[in-house]
Scaffold this motif. Structure first.
Motif, PDB file in Angstrom:
ATOM      1  N   PRO A   1      30.362  57.373  21.840  1.00  0.00           N
ATOM      2  CA  PRO A   1      30.059  58.347  22.891  1.00  0.00           C
ATOM      3  C   PRO A   1      30.195  57.793  24.307  1.00  0.00           C
ATOM      4  N   ALA A   2      29.786  56.553  24.527  1.00  0.00           N
ATOM      5  CA  ALA A   2      29.884  55.990  25.881  1.00  0.00           C
ATOM      6  C   ALA A   2      31.345  55.886  26.314  1.00  0.00           C
ATOM      7  N   ALA A   3      32.204  55.492  25.404  1.00  0.00           N
ATOM      8  CA  ALA A   3      33.631  55.391  25.722  1.00  0.00           C
ATOM      9  C   ALA A   3      34.216  56.779  25.979  1.00  0.00           C
ATOM     10  N   ALA A   4      33.785  57.762  25.205  1.00  0.00           N
ATOM     11  CA  ALA A   4      34.265  59.131  25.415  1.00  0.00           C
ATOM     12  C   ALA A   4      33.845  59.643  26.789  1.00  0.00           C
TER      13      ALA A   4
ATOM     14  N   VAL B   1      31.761  65.273  24.152  1.00  0.00           N
ATOM     15  CA  VAL B   1      31.168  64.017  23.666  1.00  0.00           C
ATOM     16  C   VAL B   1      30.520  64.230  22.302  1.00  0.00           C
ATOM     17  N   ASP B   2      29.825  65.341  22.128  1.00  0.00           N
ATOM     18  CA  ASP B   2      29.219  65.634  20.819  1.00  0.00           C
ATOM     19  C   ASP B   2      30.298  65.708  19.733  1.00  0.00           C
ATOM     20  N   ALA B   3      31.432  66.306  20.065  1.00  0.00           N
ATOM     21  CA  ALA B   3      32.532  66.381  19.099  1.00  0.00           C
ATOM     22  C   ALA B   3      33.072  64.989  18.796  1.00  0.00           C
ATOM     23  N   ALA B   4      33.149  64.139  19.811  1.00  0.00           N
ATOM     24  CA  ALA B   4      33.605  62.764  19.595  1.00  0.00           C
ATOM     25  C   ALA B   4      32.661  62.024  18.658  1.00  0.00           C
ATOM     26  N   VAL B   5      31.366  62.206  18.849  1.00  0.00           N
ATOM     27  CA  VAL B   5      30.382  61.572  17.963  1.00  0.00           C
ATOM     28  C   VAL B   5      30.547  62.078  16.531  1.00  0.00           C
TER      29      VAL B   5
ATOM     30  N   VAL C   1      36.054  58.114  29.461  1.00  0.00           N
ATOM     31  CA  VAL C   1      37.370  58.755  29.521  1.00  0.00           C
ATOM     32  C   VAL C   1      37.283  60.069  30.297  1.00  0.00           C
ATOM     33  N   LEU C   2      36.296  60.875  29.987  1.00  0.00           N
ATOM     34  CA  LEU C   2      36.173  62.183  30.619  1.00  0.00           C
ATOM     35  C   LEU C   2      35.864  62.057  32.109  1.00  0.00           C
ATOM     36  N   ALA C   3      34.976  61.126  32.464  1.00  0.00           N
ATOM     37  CA  ALA C   3      34.583  60.970  33.868  1.00  0.00           C
ATOM     38  C   ALA C   3      35.699  60.381  34.718  1.00  0.00           C
ATOM     39  N   SER C   4      36.552  59.571  34.114  1.00  0.00           N
ATOM     40  CA  SER C   4      37.566  58.837  34.873  1.00  0.00           C
ATOM     41  C   SER C   4      38.845  59.630  35.122  1.00  0.00           C
ATOM     42  N   GLY C   5      39.041  60.696  34.360  1.00  0.00           N
ATOM     43  CA  GLY C   5      40.315  61.413  34.466  1.00  0.00           C
ATOM     44  C   GLY C   5      41.455  60.710  33.758  1.00  0.00           C
ATOM     45  N   ALA C   6      41.132  59.758  32.888  1.00  0.00           N
ATOM     46  CA  ALA C   6      42.152  58.965  32.190  1.00  0.00           C
ATOM     47  C   ALA C   6      43.033  59.831  31.309  1.00  0.00           C
ATOM     48  N   TYR C   7      44.285  59.401  31.155  1.00  0.00           N
ATOM     49  CA  TYR C   7      45.288  59.985  30.255  1.00  0.00           C
ATOM     50  C   TYR C   7      45.795  61.353  30.701  1.00  0.00           C
ATOM     51  N   ALA C   8      45.516  61.735  31.953  1.00  0.00           N
ATOM     52  CA  ALA C   8      46.032  63.011  32.453  1.00  0.00           C
ATOM     53  C   ALA C   8      47.554  63.005  32.476  1.00  0.00           C
ATOM     54  N   GLN C   9      48.147  61.929  32.967  1.00  0.00           N
ATOM     55  CA  GLN C   9      49.604  61.870  33.045  1.00  0.00           C
ATOM     56  C   GLN C   9      50.234  61.885  31.663  1.00  0.00           C
ATOM     57  N   GLU C  10      49.636  61.147  30.730  1.00  0.00           N
ATOM     58  CA  GLU C  10      50.179  61.093  29.380  1.00  0.00           C
ATOM     59  C   GLU C  10      50.140  62.464  28.704  1.00  0.00           C
ATOM     60  N   VAL C  11      49.053  63.190  28.898  1.00  0.00           N
ATOM     61  CA  VAL C  11      48.939  64.528  28.305  1.00  0.00           C
ATOM     62  C   VAL C  11      49.984  65.461  28.905  1.00  0.00           C
ATOM     63  N   ARG C  12      50.144  65.429  30.216  1.00  0.00           N
ATOM     64  CA  ARG C  12      51.132  66.313  30.856  1.00  0.00           C
ATOM     65  C   ARG C  12      52.548  65.977  30.397  1.00  0.00           C
TER      66      ARG C  12
END
Length: 218
Positions: A155-158, A145-149, A161-172
């Protein structure tokens, strides 16, 4: 008119040569202003996808993976630090303590790329700095999150994303795409989906290759 180039920078945030490669590529692009207009897209690659939470001691990891001794690792660390300094990237003198799983960092980078490729690139650089310059863990969500800032992202959106597990399929899916394309070492720089430049090359190598490709495109 400058030539338009699409650049996919395939890399891992725990790869020192990737930090050198991105800094070199950016330096080459600055030298080519007016000749080349490039959009850089950061693409995922995991060097150690099987690492457990908490990571692994870096000396043990490198010894197990490459059979290298402490002395060899120290010499390699010095060489990497010198190469980084030559392109304006600072590596900690003492190097890394541990190597970590980077999957969440790649999920965050994917999200950043959907917002703005320039901010995605800025996030990649902030993640490199967090790990290699500041000695922070790219596995910890607050570090991400600090890197995102630092990259100008919300930061809240970041955190969401991290808490939800979003975009795991897209990354794989992206990781599999590049593996199936024959990329098994990083950094790998893919130009216009056709031309590959491998490794953390000096800026002059990127500059020459990009100038040639821009001339061919023109």
């Amino acid at each position: 008119m400058p030539a338009d180039l699409k650049i996919d920078f395939v890399s891992d945030v725990s790869c020192p040569w990737c930090a050198i490669g991105l800094a070199s590529l950016e330096l080459a692009l600055r030298r080519l202003q007016g000749e080349v207009r490039a959009q850089v897209h950061v693409q995922p690659f995991e060097l150690n996808p099987g690492l457990a939470p908490g990571g692994e001691d870096i000396t043990e990891h490198l010894t197990r993976k490459y059979g290298s001794t402490r002395e060899q690792q120290a010499a390699a660390r010095d060489a990497i630090r010198e190469r980084g300094a030559a392109v304006g990237f600072e590596f900690r003198k003492e190097g890394r303590d541990r190597v970590y799983n980077t999957f969440d960092a790649h999920r965050l980078l994917h999200w950043a790329g959907l917002q703005d490729p320039a901010r995605q690139q800025a996030l990649k650089k902030a993640l490199f700095a967090a790990y290699f310059t500041q000695g922070r863990s790219p596995e910890e969500h607050e570090v991400l999150v600090d890197a995102a800032v630092a990259a100008g992202l919300e930061p809240a959106a970041a955190r969401e994303v991290l808490a939800s597990g979003a975009y795991a399929q897209e990354v794989r899916q992206q990781e599999q795409f590049y593996l199936q394309a024959g990329i098994h070492a990083v950094p790998a720089v893919v130009i216009n989906d056709r031309h590959l430049i491998s490794g953390g090359q000096p800026p002059e190598v990127f500059e020459q290759a990009l100038r040639q490709l821009a001339g061919a495109a023109a």
